[in-house]
Design a protein around this motif. Structure first.
Motif, PDB file in Angstrom:
ATOM      1  N   UNK A 199      14.100 -11.537  30.202  1.00  0.00           N
ATOM      2  CA  UNK A 199      15.495 -11.079  29.772  1.00  0.00           C
ATOM      3  C   UNK A 199      15.896 -12.308  28.804  1.00  0.00           C
ATOM      4  N   UNK A 200      16.319 -12.048  27.590  1.00  0.00           N
ATOM      5  CA  UNK A 200      16.797 -12.835  26.714  1.00  0.00           C
ATOM      6  C   UNK A 200      18.483 -12.535  26.221  1.00  0.00           C
ATOM      7  N   UNK A 201      19.100 -13.759  26.004  1.00  0.00           N
ATOM      8  CA  UNK A 201      20.601 -13.207  25.540  1.00  0.00           C
ATOM      9  C   UNK A 201      20.875 -14.251  24.145  1.00  0.00           C
ATOM     10  N   UNK A 202      21.929 -13.880  23.750  1.00  0.00           N
ATOM     11  CA  UNK A 202      22.259 -14.735  22.682  1.00  0.00           C
ATOM     12  C   UNK A 202      23.810 -14.609  22.665  1.00  0.00           C
ATOM     13  N   UNK A 232      24.678  -5.910  12.302  1.00  0.00           N
ATOM     14  CA  UNK A 232      23.953  -4.746  12.283  1.00  0.00           C
ATOM     15  C   UNK A 232      23.501  -4.095  13.306  1.00  0.00           C
ATOM     16  N   UNK A 233      23.441  -5.316  14.359  1.00  0.00           N
ATOM     17  CA  UNK A 233      22.756  -4.759  15.629  1.00  0.00           C
ATOM     18  C   UNK A 233      21.114  -4.463  15.778  1.00  0.00           C
ATOM     19  N   UNK A 234      20.660  -5.046  14.762  1.00  0.00           N
ATOM     20  CA  UNK A 234      19.154  -4.959  14.340  1.00  0.00           C
ATOM     21  C   UNK A 234      18.430  -6.078  14.686  1.00  0.00           C
ATOM     22  N   UNK A 235      19.024  -7.154  15.210  1.00  0.00           N
ATOM     23  CA  UNK A 235      18.476  -8.444  15.652  1.00  0.00           C
ATOM     24  C   UNK A 235      18.542  -9.120  16.853  1.00  0.00           C
ATOM     25  N   UNK A 236      18.326  -8.306  18.010  1.00  0.00           N
ATOM     26  CA  UNK A 236      18.950  -8.650  19.356  1.00  0.00           C
ATOM     27  C   UNK A 236      17.998  -9.885  19.764  1.00  0.00           C
ATOM     28  N   UNK A 237      18.585 -10.642  20.826  1.00  0.00           N
ATOM     29  CA  UNK A 237      17.970 -11.633  21.260  1.00  0.00           C
ATOM     30  C   UNK A 237      16.480 -11.404  21.849  1.00  0.00           C
ATOM     31  N   UNK A 238      16.047 -10.150  22.329  1.00  0.00           N
ATOM     32  CA  UNK A 238      14.704  -9.821  22.592  1.00  0.00           C
ATOM     33  C   UNK A 238      13.680  -9.844  21.575  1.00  0.00           C
ATOM     34  N   UNK A 239      14.209  -9.969  20.453  1.00  0.00           N
ATOM     35  CA  UNK A 239      13.219 -10.100  19.243  1.00  0.00           C
ATOM     36  C   UNK A 239      12.433 -11.293  19.272  1.00  0.00           C
ATOM     37  N   UNK A 284      22.103 -14.222  15.282  1.00  0.00           N
ATOM     38  CA  UNK A 284      23.495 -14.331  15.659  1.00  0.00           C
ATOM     39  C   UNK A 284      24.166 -13.925  14.428  1.00  0.00           C
ATOM     40  N   UNK A 285      25.628 -13.643  14.795  1.00  0.00           N
ATOM     41  CA  UNK A 285      26.553 -13.517  13.796  1.00  0.00           C
ATOM     42  C   UNK A 285      26.423 -14.852  12.733  1.00  0.00           C
ATOM     43  N   UNK A 286      26.449 -14.465  11.563  1.00  0.00           N
ATOM     44  CA  UNK A 286      26.364 -15.734  10.486  1.00  0.00           C
ATOM     45  C   UNK A 286      27.624 -16.482  10.548  1.00  0.00           C
TER      46      UNK A 286
END
Length: 354
Positions: A214-217, A223-230, A246-248
């Motif tokens: 399990x990963x969080x950021x 865009x929702x394309x780069x979640x912590x799980x990547x 994360x958000x720029x």
């Protein structure tokens, strides 16, 4: 096993040619002599496998905060006195998370620790105390030996409380602390048992599989394309499509993975973004600890430098100064920044491999 084989060899050797001591004995007496010699050897083998007392009397000891009276120093808990009167005990000031620690001078294989509790009053103060043994001078970084002291164990005045280290712990330092309480820590005597050092082999760092953990950021790119799980998907690709992001230019961005069990983290490796913008990782701090709040855990190594962050798709290895007891591993960048991680790897002292 080797010692037992040696004993068998001794029997054959003695049967093959008699020693000078046995030369004049008749056959029955000679067999009895041989039996006694073998029994003596096997007894020595057994002794070497059994936990034995190890004297820590006079070893250097320190405590978190000496009692305001200036009396009751840490050394009083290793002075060899069997008295449980406060005059013969160590005693910290009333403080949060008090601790006591003794330096054995070199590694030993610790199997048992015993504490003689105060006998003239206030024995209940020891409830919640934790014994630890390891090679870190920071007491809470070392593994625990046995379970915390219960209220029932602490209740008897002058009681002796035994902690069984299972498995035995290789350690230079033994400590007692009371986490999460504001209280006086008082120890009238601490005694130790050990096994031969070969029972506690040196732990070797090895990879710990965090694939799919399990990963969080702190925030996710719009865009929702780069979640912590990547960052724990097992992909070696450094294109942003396979990275967390994360958000720029967000405030104090962070990323965290839950190991789902406690480990002793020794190294964290980050695979940086390779298609652009690798310099964004400069200043990133790796942390490991038991808190789910990233910034409350201890730092593992120094922050990422400019030269480390510069190569596109670079691999950055962060060595912890000492093994960190941790359930969570995180990366954060203080200030306004963009945090992007293409893959994170973790080494621990002992674990299954991926």
């Amino acid at each position: 096993m080797f010692r037992c084989v040696a004993a068998a060899v001794l029997v054959l050797g003695l049967v093959g040619f008699r020693t000078a001591d046995a030369m004049n004995l008749n056959e029955e007496e000679e067999l009895e002599f041989l039996s006694d010699r073998v029994l003596m050897e096997l007894t020595e083998v057994k002794k070497s496998e059994v936990s034995q007392a190890f004297s820590i009397v006079g070893k250097p000891a320190v405590e978190s905060m000496v009692h305001t009276s200036g009396k009751f120093s840490a050394g009083s808990a290793v002075d060899g006195s069997p008295s449980s009167n406060i005059k013969h005990c160590s005693h910290t000031a009333y403080s949060a998370n008090p601790w006591w620690r003794v330096d054995l001078g070199e590694d030993h294989c610790i199997s048992k620790v015993r504490i003689l509790n105060r006998g003239d009053c206030c024995s209940e103060r020891l409830a919640g105390a934790v014994v630890r043994a390891g090679d870190s001078t920071t007491v809470t970084d070392n593994p625990t030996c046995g379970s915390p002291v219960t209220a029932a164990q602490a209740k008897p005045l002058g009681g002796t409380i035994q902690f069984d280290c299972s498995p035995a712990l290789r350690a230079r330092y033994i400590s007692v602390d009371i986490p999460g309480r504001t209280v006086n820590l008082q120890l009238c005597e601490v005694t130790v048992e050990e096994l031969p050092l070969h029972h506690c082999p040196v732990a070797v760092p090895r990879p710990f599989c965090i694939f799919g953990k399990p990963a969080l950021q702190s925030s996710s790119h719009g865009s929702g394309q780069f979640p912590a799980e990547n960052a724990v998907d097992g992909s070696p690709i450094t294109h942003v499509a396979h990275c967390s992001h994360t958000v720029s230019n967000s405030r104090n961005p962070w990323w965290r993975v839950d190991l789902e069990e406690e480990q002793y983290v020794t190294k964290v490796t980050i695979l940086n973004r390779g298609d652009c913008c690798s310099e964004r990782l400069q200043g990133a701090q790796v942390r490991a600890g038991l808190s789910g709040i990233a910034t409350q855990n201890a730092a593992c190594g120094p922050p990422v430098t400019s030269s480390q962050a510069q190569p596109l798709g670079g691999t950055i290895e962060i060595d912890c100064d000492h093994p960190l007891r941790a359930r969570y591993v995180s990366v954060d960048i203080p200030g306004t920044a963009t945090l992007q991680l293409c893959e994170v790897f973790v080494d621990v002292l002992s674990s299954r491999s991926c």
